[in-house]
Design a protein around this motif. Structure first.
Motif, PDB file in Angstrom:
ATOM      1  N   UNK A 111       0.830  -1.203   0.000  1.00  0.00           N
ATOM      2  CA  UNK A 111       0.000   0.000   0.000  1.00  0.00           C
ATOM      3  C   UNK A 111       0.867   1.257   0.000  1.00  0.00           C
ATOM      4  N   UNK A 112       1.887   1.289   0.852  1.00  0.00           N
ATOM      5  CA  UNK A 112       2.773   2.454   0.925  1.00  0.00           C
ATOM      6  C   UNK A 112       3.479   2.682  -0.407  1.00  0.00           C
ATOM      7  N   UNK A 113       3.969   1.601  -1.015  1.00  0.00           N
ATOM      8  CA  UNK A 113       4.643   1.732  -2.311  1.00  0.00           C
ATOM      9  C   UNK A 113       3.678   2.239  -3.379  1.00  0.00           C
ATOM     10  N   UNK A 114       2.446   1.737  -3.369  1.00  0.00           N
ATOM     11  CA  UNK A 114       1.466   2.164  -4.364  1.00  0.00           C
ATOM     12  C   UNK A 114       1.164   3.656  -4.233  1.00  0.00           C
ATOM     13  N   UNK A 115       1.011   4.125  -2.999  1.00  0.00           N
ATOM     14  CA  UNK A 115       0.746   5.551  -2.776  1.00  0.00           C
ATOM     15  C   UNK A 115       1.937   6.390  -3.229  1.00  0.00           C
ATOM     16  N   UNK A 116       3.161   5.950  -2.869  1.00  0.00           N
ATOM     17  CA  UNK A 116       4.360   6.699  -3.256  1.00  0.00           C
ATOM     18  C   UNK A 116       4.505   6.761  -4.773  1.00  0.00           C
ATOM     19  N   UNK A 117       4.230   5.655  -5.453  1.00  0.00           N
ATOM     20  CA  UNK A 117       4.342   5.628  -6.913  1.00  0.00           C
ATOM     21  C   UNK A 117       3.300   6.532  -7.548  1.00  0.00           C
ATOM     22  N   UNK A 118       2.076   6.505  -7.015  1.00  0.00           N
ATOM     23  CA  UNK A 118       1.034   7.380  -7.546  1.00  0.00           C
ATOM     24  C   UNK A 118       1.443   8.847  -7.405  1.00  0.00           C
ATOM     25  N   UNK A 119       1.998   9.203  -6.260  1.00  0.00           N
ATOM     26  CA  UNK A 119       2.440  10.586  -6.061  1.00  0.00           C
ATOM     27  C   UNK A 119       3.561  10.942  -7.020  1.00  0.00           C
ATOM     28  N   UNK A 120       4.481  10.007  -7.246  1.00  0.00           N
ATOM     29  CA  UNK A 120       5.599  10.293  -8.143  1.00  0.00           C
ATOM     30  C   UNK A 120       5.125  10.491  -9.574  1.00  0.00           C
TER      31      UNK A 120
END
Length: 442
Positions: A394-403
């Motif tokens: 979940x954390x990786x998905x959120x970070x990737x979406x922000x990037x």
């Protein structure tokens, strides 16, 4: 029976949503199959470690770069570990690439140099373009060896690591070699334990399976070696990229050079110990990887000298950081279709079945890789943490979406540009310990 769909918003709206949902399902299915193919290959397939048995040889001269920017807490440990490796001392030169550090990095490097005269030659860079790729580009111009190996300053090389990384270069077609990265600070907290599982899946399964299947192992930017002639043949270091390792992987591939993954060449790194640092790290990796995707995808798919399996695997690897936006798009499309699109009874039933299959298999495919890695590592107690890996997902998905949002929109606004975010170090500088100079080996 023909498929009938309709919407109060018009047929174009209905069919557009249906088509996009179909594309999302195809992409998710392909990446799911990819995870399972790699895992099953590692469990039951033929394993290729063609260079693992090479122990004695006329080892070539090599320059070892240690990339450092404000690394006063970790640089001494890395340099001293390199002084203990079993590679012949007279065939190895260590070059700390001190890139514009403003802390005590230079002082510590010079102190270690004084204790190992002739074995370490510092490269203190006080100006020039910022960034690791730019620093390596300048440092490479000073090299007179045929090979270089690159480490980050927080890495702790194992004793036999240099020999293992150099062994594949006896094959003249090999342009780069990548070793396995193992977290050093595993016991710090839950996050470091989860990153240990993630690293195991990524290297023990993904990278080794690509090696087994003759696909596209990835040069990872550290714990890796490069043949200078191959580097020069593909244009040297590019200092305008955010992920110089991914960029170089594909330039070598398109240039006809092989990249080798050596699963037994282990090096130990310090992983993030808090979630905010982890998110910034993922954002940096995502932006660099997506930049490489834009630059190299078309040339990769058109390259006639590559086997079709290499082209497909290379394209999937380039697109891996786009799967989080694709997954989010699927969720949005599902909501829109539920409220605005009407379909005959059979089509909704098939869609429900498709999502159930994906939830049962696709969402857990990456976790299956991690479970496979823990089995191969013979550390089965770690499997108890597998359920918590969903937090990291979940954390990786959120970070990737922000990037992706920043890369597509805000970074393109006037005055907006990518800011390099250096990963936080958690070790403190170790005290100076007197060590006798290592003797040159055979």
């Amino acid at each position: 029976m023909s498929l009938t769909i309709s919407s109060p918003l018009g047929d174009v709206w209905a069919w557009s949503l249906g088509g996009l949902m179909g594309l999302v399902m195809v992409l998710l299915t392909v990446y799911t199959a990819r995870h399972y193919v790699f895992s099953l290959n590692r469990l039951f397939g033929r394993q290729r470690n063609p260079y693992a048995s090479l122990v004695h040889a006329e080892w070539p001269r090599v320059t070892i770069f240690v990339a450092a920017h404000n690394e006063e807490d970790v640089i001494r440990d890395c340099l001293e570990n390199l002084m203990r490796v079993d590679y012949p001392a007279d065939r190895m030169l260590v070059v700390p690439v001190n890139d514009r550090s403003t802390d005590r990095t230079r002082e510590i490097v010079d102190e270690v140099v004084s204790r190992f005269p002739g074995r370490i030659r510092p490269f203190h860079r006080t100006g020039g373009k910022p960034g690791k790729a730019a620093a390596l580009k300048d440092a490479t111009e000073t090299v007179d060896t045929d090979f270089i190996i690159v480490f980050d300053a927080d890495y702790m090389p194992s004793r036999g690591l240099i020999r293992r990384l150099m062994a594949p270069f006896f094959d003249p077609e090999v342009g780069a070699v990548m070793g396995r990265v193992v977290p050093l600070n595993v016991g710090a907290n839950l996050l470091t334990r989860l990153l240990d599982l993630e690293r195991s899946g990524g290297y023990q399964v993904d990278q080794q399976a690509r090696m087994n299947l003759g696909l596209v192992p990835q040069y990872g930017g550290t714990v890796g070696g490069i043949r200078i002639s191959a580097l020069q043949a593909v244009g040297g270091w590019h200092d305008d990229v955010l992920a110089e390792d991914t960029d170089l992987t594909y330039r070598l591939l398109l240039g006809g050079w092989r990249t080798v993954y050596h699963n037994r060449a282990e090096c130990y790194e310090e992983v993030p110990q808090n979630w905010s640092v982890r998110m910034r790290q993922i954002k940096r990796w995502s932006k660099g990887h997506n930049q490489a995707m834009v630059r190299h995808s078309a040339a990769l798919l058109r390259q006639p000298d590559l086997r079709w399996t290499e082209r497909i695997d290379g394209a999937l690897l380039l697109g891996v950081y786009m799967m989080s936006p694709v997954l989010l798009l699927g969720w949005v499309l599902s909501v829109l279709m539920y409220f605005t699109v009407s379909m005959q009874w059979l089509a909704p039933a098939l869609m429900v079945m498709a999502f159930m299959v994906h939830s049962a298999l696709g969402n857990f495919a990456a976790f299956f890789e991690i479970a496979t890695a823990t089995h191969l590592d013979r550390s089965r107690q770690r499997i108890r943490l597998l359920a918590f890996s969903f937090l990291g997902f979940i954390v990786s998905a959120v970070a990737i979406m922000r990037s992706v949002y920043e890369q597509v929109l805000t970074d393109r606004l006037p005055g907006g540009k990518f800011q390099w975010d250096k990963t936080v170090r958690y070790r403190r500088a170790s005290p100076v310990v007197a060590m006798p100079p290592a003797k040159a080996g055979p």
